[in-house]
Design a protein around this motif. Structure first.
Motif, PDB file in Angstrom:
ATOM      1  N   GLU A 186       4.859   6.603  -7.861  1.00 28.13           N
ATOM      2  CA  GLU A 186       3.908   6.752  -8.889  1.00 28.13           C
ATOM      3  C   GLU A 186       3.028   5.456  -9.360  1.00 28.13           C
ATOM      4  O   GLU A 186       4.018   4.753 -10.107  1.00 28.13           O
ATOM      5  CB  GLU A 186       3.983   7.954 -10.320  1.00 28.13           C
ATOM      6  CG  GLU A 186       3.986   8.833 -10.002  1.00 28.13           C
ATOM      7  CD  GLU A 186       3.070  10.304  -8.442  1.00 28.13           C
ATOM      8  OE1 GLU A 186       1.416   9.474  -9.291  1.00 28.13           O
ATOM      9  OE2 GLU A 186       3.594  10.805  -8.360  1.00 28.13           O
ATOM     10  N   VAL A 187       1.747   5.433  -8.765  1.00 29.92           N
ATOM     11  CA  VAL A 187       0.720   4.049  -9.077  1.00 29.92           C
ATOM     12  C   VAL A 187       0.819   4.502 -10.835  1.00 29.92           C
ATOM     13  O   VAL A 187       0.458   5.101 -11.330  1.00 29.92           O
ATOM     14  CB  VAL A 187      -0.118   3.897  -8.110  1.00 29.92           C
ATOM     15  CG1 VAL A 187      -1.152   2.672  -9.051  1.00 29.92           C
ATOM     16  CG2 VAL A 187      -0.033   3.703  -7.103  1.00 29.92           C
ATOM     17  N   GLY A 229      -4.618   2.245 -15.015  1.00 34.84           N
ATOM     18  CA  GLY A 229      -4.854   1.128 -15.173  1.00 34.84           C
ATOM     19  C   GLY A 229      -4.994  -0.059 -13.324  1.00 34.84           C
ATOM     20  O   GLY A 229      -5.635  -1.206 -13.163  1.00 34.84           O
ATOM     21  N   ILE A 230      -4.412   0.692 -12.551  1.00 38.88           N
ATOM     22  CA  ILE A 230      -4.374  -0.248 -11.230  1.00 38.88           C
ATOM     23  C   ILE A 230      -4.531   1.100 -10.086  1.00 38.88           C
ATOM     24  O   ILE A 230      -4.591   2.197 -10.046  1.00 38.88           O
ATOM     25  CB  ILE A 230      -2.110  -0.630 -11.227  1.00 38.88           C
ATOM     26  CG1 ILE A 230      -2.201  -1.450 -11.956  1.00 38.88           C
ATOM     27  CG2 ILE A 230      -2.609  -0.484  -9.569  1.00 38.88           C
ATOM     28  CD1 ILE A 230      -0.627  -1.824 -11.653  1.00 38.88           C
ATOM     29  N   GLN A 231      -5.454   0.431  -9.771  1.00 36.64           N
ATOM     30  CA  GLN A 231      -5.952   1.173  -8.254  1.00 36.64           C
ATOM     31  C   GLN A 231      -5.493   0.518  -7.138  1.00 36.64           C
ATOM     32  O   GLN A 231      -5.407  -0.703  -7.426  1.00 36.64           O
ATOM     33  CB  GLN A 231      -7.228   1.792  -8.031  1.00 36.64           C
ATOM     34  CG  GLN A 231      -7.894   2.437  -8.655  1.00 36.64           C
ATOM     35  CD  GLN A 231      -9.356   2.538  -9.109  1.00 36.64           C
ATOM     36  OE1 GLN A 231     -10.518   1.206 -10.045  1.00 36.64           O
ATOM     37  NE2 GLN A 231     -10.216   3.176  -9.038  1.00 36.64           N
ATOM     38  N   LEU A 232      -5.043   1.236  -5.857  1.00 34.87           N
ATOM     39  CA  LEU A 232      -4.733   0.979  -5.149  1.00 34.87           C
ATOM     40  C   LEU A 232      -5.364   1.753  -3.407  1.00 34.87           C
ATOM     41  O   LEU A 232      -5.118   2.511  -3.509  1.00 34.87           O
ATOM     42  CB  LEU A 232      -3.578  -0.056  -5.217  1.00 34.87           C
ATOM     43  CG  LEU A 232      -2.318   1.238  -4.559  1.00 34.87           C
ATOM     44  CD1 LEU A 232      -2.305   1.384  -4.139  1.00 34.87           C
ATOM     45  CD2 LEU A 232      -0.734   0.035  -5.960  1.00 34.87           C
ATOM     46  N   SER A 245       0.794  -1.591  -0.028  1.00 36.13           N
ATOM     47  CA  SER A 245      -0.057  -0.406   0.299  1.00 36.13           C
ATOM     48  C   SER A 245       0.786   1.318   0.086  1.00 36.13           C
ATOM     49  O   SER A 245       0.237   2.462  -0.716  1.00 36.13           O
ATOM     50  CB  SER A 245      -0.659   0.020   1.411  1.00 36.13           C
ATOM     51  OG  SER A 245      -0.334   0.423   2.052  1.00 36.13           O
ATOM     52  N   MET A 246       1.899   1.343  -0.196  1.00 40.50           N
ATOM     53  CA  MET A 246       2.617   2.327   0.339  1.00 40.50           C
ATOM     54  C   MET A 246       3.804   1.955   0.057  1.00 40.50           C
ATOM     55  O   MET A 246       5.017   3.087  -0.959  1.00 40.50           O
ATOM     56  CB  MET A 246       3.416   2.946   2.081  1.00 40.50           C
ATOM     57  CG  MET A 246       1.887   3.033   3.183  1.00 40.50           C
ATOM     58  SD  MET A 246       2.825   3.353   4.629  1.00 40.50           S
ATOM     59  CE  MET A 246       3.363   5.102   4.773  1.00 40.50           C
ATOM     60  N   PHE A 247       4.851   0.908   0.035  1.00 42.61           N
ATOM     61  CA  PHE A 247       5.749   0.551  -1.007  1.00 42.61           C
ATOM     62  C   PHE A 247       6.216  -0.031  -2.027  1.00 42.61           C
ATOM     63  O   PHE A 247       7.030   0.042  -2.403  1.00 42.61           O
ATOM     64  CB  PHE A 247       6.866   0.568   0.376  1.00 42.61           C
ATOM     65  CG  PHE A 247       7.428   1.619   1.657  1.00 42.61           C
ATOM     66  CD1 PHE A 247       8.072   2.422   1.854  1.00 42.61           C
ATOM     67  CD2 PHE A 247       6.199   1.452   2.803  1.00 42.61           C
ATOM     68  CE1 PHE A 247       7.581   3.213   3.222  1.00 42.61           C
ATOM     69  CE2 PHE A 247       6.486   2.249   3.531  1.00 42.61           C
ATOM     70  CZ  PHE A 247       7.215   3.186   3.897  1.00 42.61           C
ATOM     71  N   ASP A 286       6.262   3.211 -10.621  1.00 42.38           N
ATOM     72  CA  ASP A 286       7.623   3.474 -10.490  1.00 42.38           C
ATOM     73  C   ASP A 286       8.206   3.404  -9.678  1.00 42.38           C
ATOM     74  O   ASP A 286       7.842   4.034  -8.767  1.00 42.38           O
ATOM     75  CB  ASP A 286       7.501   5.458 -11.562  1.00 42.38           C
ATOM     76  CG  ASP A 286       9.043   5.536 -11.916  1.00 42.38           C
ATOM     77  OD1 ASP A 286       9.479   5.130 -11.425  1.00 42.38           O
ATOM     78  OD2 ASP A 286       8.575   6.160 -13.167  1.00 42.38           O
ATOM     79  N   PRO A 287       9.813   2.823  -9.255  1.00 41.23           N
ATOM     80  CA  PRO A 287      10.228   2.139  -8.448  1.00 41.23           C
ATOM     81  C   PRO A 287      10.894   4.034  -8.546  1.00 41.23           C
ATOM     82  O   PRO A 287      11.201   3.924  -7.016  1.00 41.23           O
ATOM     83  CB  PRO A 287      10.954   1.764  -8.949  1.00 41.23           C
ATOM     84  CG  PRO A 287      10.667   1.040 -10.074  1.00 41.23           C
ATOM     85  CD  PRO A 287       9.697   2.071 -10.873  1.00 41.23           C
TER      86      PRO A 287
END
Length: 643
Positions: A218-219, A222-225, A183-185, A213-214
């Motif tokens: 940024e997520v 196409g992805i929600q989390l 969720s955070m990392f 993106d490492p």
């Protein structure tokens, strides 16, 4: 009365026995712990820390541990005992959430890539995993499915034109849930998903999915989390929910050791069916279930050290004009604590067998199935016992047990997560029972009705034999022969009960699944009785290898106490099936009491043989000098220098 607490057993010998598989890695453990101390990586107490800060502190700790260069994904295959040695070295050195984060990252995420992926994936990801450049999660569980992974709903449809998988979460219940480290990392997950190829459902496969993106974190589109919120335990772990909408990953991200899609668009596998493919894929991850035995036995050992040392120092009530009695001398205390200590030690012996046989189990499908089934039963039993025991230990420390500084609350909360992580106990017991019944079916096909009748006659003669039902001499009650016979009888009788119940259900016209579900109570009992038998047999074999006479004598009494206490706790079964007379049942209870009194003087030295860095946790009740009053005063700031 208990007056002399001096150790009377070689704690170094006992330590090596209790940690048998890791005894050759002691120098690695010592070196790693020294590195941790030299780099000032410390245990973070989280008593008054908000949830986000807990997650950040945990992540920072894992970063520092990874910088030491010891944790390597490859060790899971090349030298799994060394990986376990490093994890053992971390207990009480860093907070448990940090250990859990390491396990999720290296074993669940990295281990899945190791076991289900190919050299391509190993070369691409291992260096970044080992250096914590990427943070991995294990995305199996969904809101609608946990244990029944075959029915997960997340889909990955292969696009032949672009050579990509298109990942979707088609319903609310398909949302990936409880995904640790994310969720955070988290930057990547191994995603368990239904693979759709040319309109066909090919079953559950595993795909590496980048989430962020490492660099910028940024997520990806196409992805929600988001975060799953506050939990009972493990709040340093950033558990996430994840949803996918037409999210694309390349063909190469499929972990394709057992099934692949070729460059020219062919789906290939040597596995006969999707169900078989799933079974093989899941069986590769048994190391994780081993860790869920490893951790609870250590937790309970720490809890036992705390409660028993406290019991040897706390005094309550007594005769007028005399010192108050130590609470360890009360039967209501020692008759619970010492059987609990004995049980945890025999659990350790079974844990050691599981560690020793990890690599051997992969040599054939038969060995893998047997090993996986045994581990399932032991994991369920250990987790079930430890959570109940830690709650009792808290109560046995009275008001002092309520203090967070004595860690019962933290241990109980973290152990609670173990109950269902890597499989709910009832499901795991069913896995073991299915294996046991399939093995019995093979035996029956070979022996036929004649073999069956002979076994039933043998059981009848056992319950009719006065030696088994009435004989109550102490040497016999303490004998390995009696203990093994009683455990074996219970297992074989329970197996007959299960088979009879299944046949009765079948005779009523029920399907196999309906019959199985109607027999679940008996099915779970079967797995439990076998697990106890396995644990006893393994403990007895362990003692046979001990050469030091004093240690062997004490360990024999430990195993005897486990066996007789277990029989006593299940006396209703033995009486119902005429295995024990009432007089013999009473004699067994007396023997349990005598064994507790015999082992009581050894208890402190047994505790000392479980070595961990006590100063890291700084548990007031667990200090070796037994001066809990001084240490509690230090913890809460009571001034006493002028007293």
């Amino acid at each position: 009365m208990t007056q002399n607490f001096k150790p009377s057993i070689d704690i170094n010998v006992l330590y090596r026995i209790r940690n048998g598989p890791l005894k050759d890695y002691q120098s690695d453990i010592d070196e790693f712990q020294k590195l941790i101390a030299d780099n000032r990586i410390k245990y973070n107490e989280m008593f008054d820390v908000d949830m986000k800060t807990q997650k950040r502190l945990t992540n920072d700790t894992v970063k520092e541990i990874c910088k030491l260069g010891k944790m390597q994904v490859q060790l899971l295959k090349d030298d799994p005992k060394k990986m376990l040695a490093y994890l053992y070295a971390l207990f009480a050195q860093i907070e448990f959430s940090a250990i859990a984060k390491i396990v999720i990252h290296f074993q669940l995420f990295g281990g899945t890539i190791l076991e289900v992926g190919t050299d391509y994936h190993h070369q691409k990801y291992f260096n970044d995993i080992n250096n914590f450049n990427i943070v991995g999660g294990f995305a199996m569980t969904e809101m609608g499915h946990g244990s029944n992974v075959r029915q997960i709903e997340t889909t990955s449809t292969y696009d032949l034109t672009t050579k990509e998988f298109v990942i979707n979460s088609p319903s609310l219940s398909s949302t990936k849930f409880w995904i640790g480290n994310v969720s955070m990392f988290g930057t990547h997950v191994v995603l368990f998903t239904k693979l759709i190829f040319q309109g066909q459902d090919k079953g559950v496969h595993v795909i590496i999915v980048p989430l962020r993106d490492p660099v910028t974190m940024e997520v990806y589109k196409g992805i929600q989390l988001g975060d799953c919120g506050h939990k009972v335990g493990w709040n340093g772990i950033d558990n996430a929910w994840i949803r996918f909408t037409n999210y694309r990953v390349p063909r190469e991200n499929l972990l394709n050791r057992f099934a692949t899609i070729t460059e020219d668009g062919q789906y290939l596998t040597n596995i006969s069916s999707p169900n078989k493919l799933f079974q093989i894929t899941i069986s590769q991850l048994v190391f994780g279930r081993l860790l869920y035995i490893f951790g609870p036995t250590i937790f309970l050992a720490i809890g036992l050290k705390t409660a028993i040392r406290y019991a040897f120092s706390r005094r309550q009530f007594g005769e007028k004009g005399k010192p108050e009695e130590l609470i360890i001398d009360y039967p209501t205390h020692n008759r619970v604590l010492l059987p609990m200590l004995a049980t945890n030690m025999v659990f350790e012996f079974s844990r050691n067998w599981i560690i020793d046989n990890l690599q051997e189990s992969s040599r054939s499908d038969e060995k893998r199935e047997e090993y996986h089934s045994i581990v399932s039963g032991v994991k369920a039993m250990v987790c079930e016992f430890t959570i109940q025991s830690v709650s009792k230990l808290r109560v046995f420390c009275g008001g002092n047990g309520v203090s967070s500084y004595n860690y019962f609350g933290a241990m109980r909360n973290d152990l609670d997560v173990f109950q269902t992580a890597e499989g709910d106990g009832a499901v795991l017991y069913q896995q073991l029972s299915k294996f046991l019944l399939s093995e019995y079916k093979k035996w029956y096909k070979k022996q036929g009705m004649t073999g069956y009748i002979m076994k039933e006659v043998q059981t009848f003669l056992t319950t009719s034999n006065p030696i088994h039902t009435h004989y109550r001499s102490m040497p016999y009650l303490l004998s390995n022969e009696f203990h093994h016979h009683a455990f074996l009888f219970r297992f074989e009788k329970t197996r007959s009960i299960v088979i009879d119940h299944l046949n009765q259900c079948k005779g009523k016209g029920l399907s196999f699944l309906q019959s199985w579900n109607a027999s679940l109570i008996q099915v779970v009992d079967l797995a439990k009785t076998y697990t106890h038998l396995f644990i006893l047999e393994n403990a007895q074999r362990t003692i046979q290898k001990v050469t030091d006479p004093i240690t062997r004598h004490v360990l024999n009494d430990i195993v005897r106490l486990y066996a007789l206490y277990n029989i006593e706790q299940d006396v209703g079964f033995y009486r119902n099936w005429n295995y024990l007379s009432s007089g013999k049942a009473l004699a067994i209870s007396e023997a349990v009491g005598e064994l507790c009194n015999t082992l009581k003087p050894y208890a402190l030295s047994i505790l000392d043989s479980h070595k961990f860095h006590e100063d890291s946790l700084n548990i007031p009740l667990a200090k070796k000098d037994l001066d809990y009053v001084k240490h509690m005063a230090d913890r809460v700031g009571i001034p006493y220098s002028s007293l």
